[in-house]
Design a protein around this motif. Sequence first.
Motif, PDB file in Angstrom:
ATOM      1  N   GLU A  40       5.205  -5.311   5.299  1.00  0.00           N
ATOM      2  CA  GLU A  40       3.758  -5.161   5.650  1.00  0.00           C
ATOM      3  C   GLU A  40       2.894  -5.625   4.558  1.00  0.00           C
ATOM      4  O   GLU A  40       1.897  -6.098   4.550  1.00  0.00           O
ATOM      5  N   GLN A  41       3.416  -5.486   3.189  1.00  0.00           N
ATOM      6  CA  GLN A  41       2.540  -5.781   1.872  1.00  0.00           C
ATOM      7  C   GLN A  41       2.745  -7.420   1.938  1.00  0.00           C
ATOM      8  O   GLN A  41       1.734  -7.987   1.805  1.00  0.00           O
TER       9      GLN A  41
ATOM     10  N   TYR B   6     -10.694  -9.544   5.245  1.00  0.00           N
ATOM     11  CA  TYR B   6     -10.016  -8.356   5.626  1.00  0.00           C
ATOM     12  C   TYR B   6     -10.130  -8.037   7.129  1.00  0.00           C
ATOM     13  O   TYR B   6      -9.292  -7.727   7.602  1.00  0.00           O
TER      14      TYR B   6
ATOM     15  N   GLY C  88      -8.682   0.202   6.885  1.00  0.00           N
ATOM     16  CA  GLY C  88      -8.192   0.981   5.687  1.00  0.00           C
ATOM     17  C   GLY C  88      -6.573   0.693   5.230  1.00  0.00           C
ATOM     18  O   GLY C  88      -6.148   0.653   4.272  1.00  0.00           O
ATOM     19  N   THR C  89      -5.813   0.590   6.450  1.00  0.00           N
ATOM     20  CA  THR C  89      -4.203   0.121   6.113  1.00  0.00           C
ATOM     21  C   THR C  89      -4.103  -1.095   5.541  1.00  0.00           C
ATOM     22  O   THR C  89      -3.390  -1.164   4.612  1.00  0.00           O
TER      23      THR C  89
ATOM     24  N   THR D  37      -6.346  -2.675   3.561  1.00  0.00           N
ATOM     25  CA  THR D  37      -6.648  -2.606   2.267  1.00  0.00           C
ATOM     26  C   THR D  37      -5.535  -1.986   1.516  1.00  0.00           C
ATOM     27  O   THR D  37      -5.198  -2.293   0.310  1.00  0.00           O
ATOM     28  N   SER D  38      -5.056  -0.705   1.740  1.00  0.00           N
ATOM     29  CA  SER D  38      -4.060  -0.162   1.139  1.00  0.00           C
ATOM     30  C   SER D  38      -2.732  -1.021   0.980  1.00  0.00           C
ATOM     31  O   SER D  38      -2.204  -1.078   0.002  1.00  0.00           O
ATOM     32  N   ARG D  39      -2.307  -1.739   2.123  1.00  0.00           N
ATOM     33  CA  ARG D  39      -1.317  -2.769   1.968  1.00  0.00           C
ATOM     34  C   ARG D  39      -1.377  -3.826   0.794  1.00  0.00           C
ATOM     35  O   ARG D  39      -0.547  -4.018   0.093  1.00  0.00           O
TER      36      ARG D  39
ATOM     37  N   VAL E 197      -3.434  -3.468  -1.732  1.00  0.00           N
ATOM     38  CA  VAL E 197      -3.386  -3.197  -2.935  1.00  0.00           C
ATOM     39  C   VAL E 197      -2.118  -2.757  -3.553  1.00  0.00           C
ATOM     40  O   VAL E 197      -1.819  -3.288  -4.696  1.00  0.00           O
ATOM     41  N   ARG E 198      -1.471  -2.324  -2.656  1.00  0.00           N
ATOM     42  CA  ARG E 198       0.080  -2.095  -3.071  1.00  0.00           C
ATOM     43  C   ARG E 198       0.718  -3.345  -3.385  1.00  0.00           C
ATOM     44  O   ARG E 198       1.606  -3.554  -4.149  1.00  0.00           O
TER      45      ARG E 198
ATOM     46  N   GLN F 263      -0.501  -5.047  -6.684  1.00  0.00           N
ATOM     47  CA  GLN F 263       0.092  -4.142  -7.783  1.00  0.00           C
ATOM     48  C   GLN F 263       1.669  -4.356  -7.867  1.00  0.00           C
ATOM     49  O   GLN F 263       2.151  -4.718  -9.140  1.00  0.00           O
TER      50      GLN F 263
END
Length: 183
Positions: free
Chosen positions: A135-136, A150, A162-163, A165-167, A169-170, A173
Amino acid sequence: MGMKRPPASVSSARRDIGVTLARFEDELLAILPRLRRFARSLSRDAADGDDLCQVAIEKALNARDQWQPGTMMDSWMYRITRNAWIDQGRARTRAAQTFLPEEAGVAIGDDGAHAIEARLELALVQRAMAELPDEQREAVALVLVEGLAYKEAAAVLDVPMGTLTSRLVRGRQALLARMGEAA
């Protein structure tokens, strides 16, 4: 007796179909390099990525009557590619194998420090990308590598913004953590 000529509307419709098919082919050809990169990032292997790209193109050509002029060809093709990748994953289990990309053989004999450093950095990034969860990796590949907005990437992956964006960001990182100082 002579042959009957088709009505003008039939002739016009045939001409419109020809223009539409030519436009379809032009747009498909224009995104092939980006599609190939995306397929390679999904499959984590150059050869498998090329095979996936070929499958996606075949599916698109078979479904070209479903494509509407004026719609985003790249989003349509990314979705076809991703679905083909999911189908392939379901059809067979993959053994963890590492292959050198075919480009590695092209630079044999090149002892330039810059080229060596670039290949090492690329290998580092490829390994870090390959270690990300699916997913990431998909989110990073679509937004950071392919440059999709996006909203477009969320549509391709069929997830809320939102999902995505979360993926993303993770994924960023995790890449930074895996690449350490090289990042």
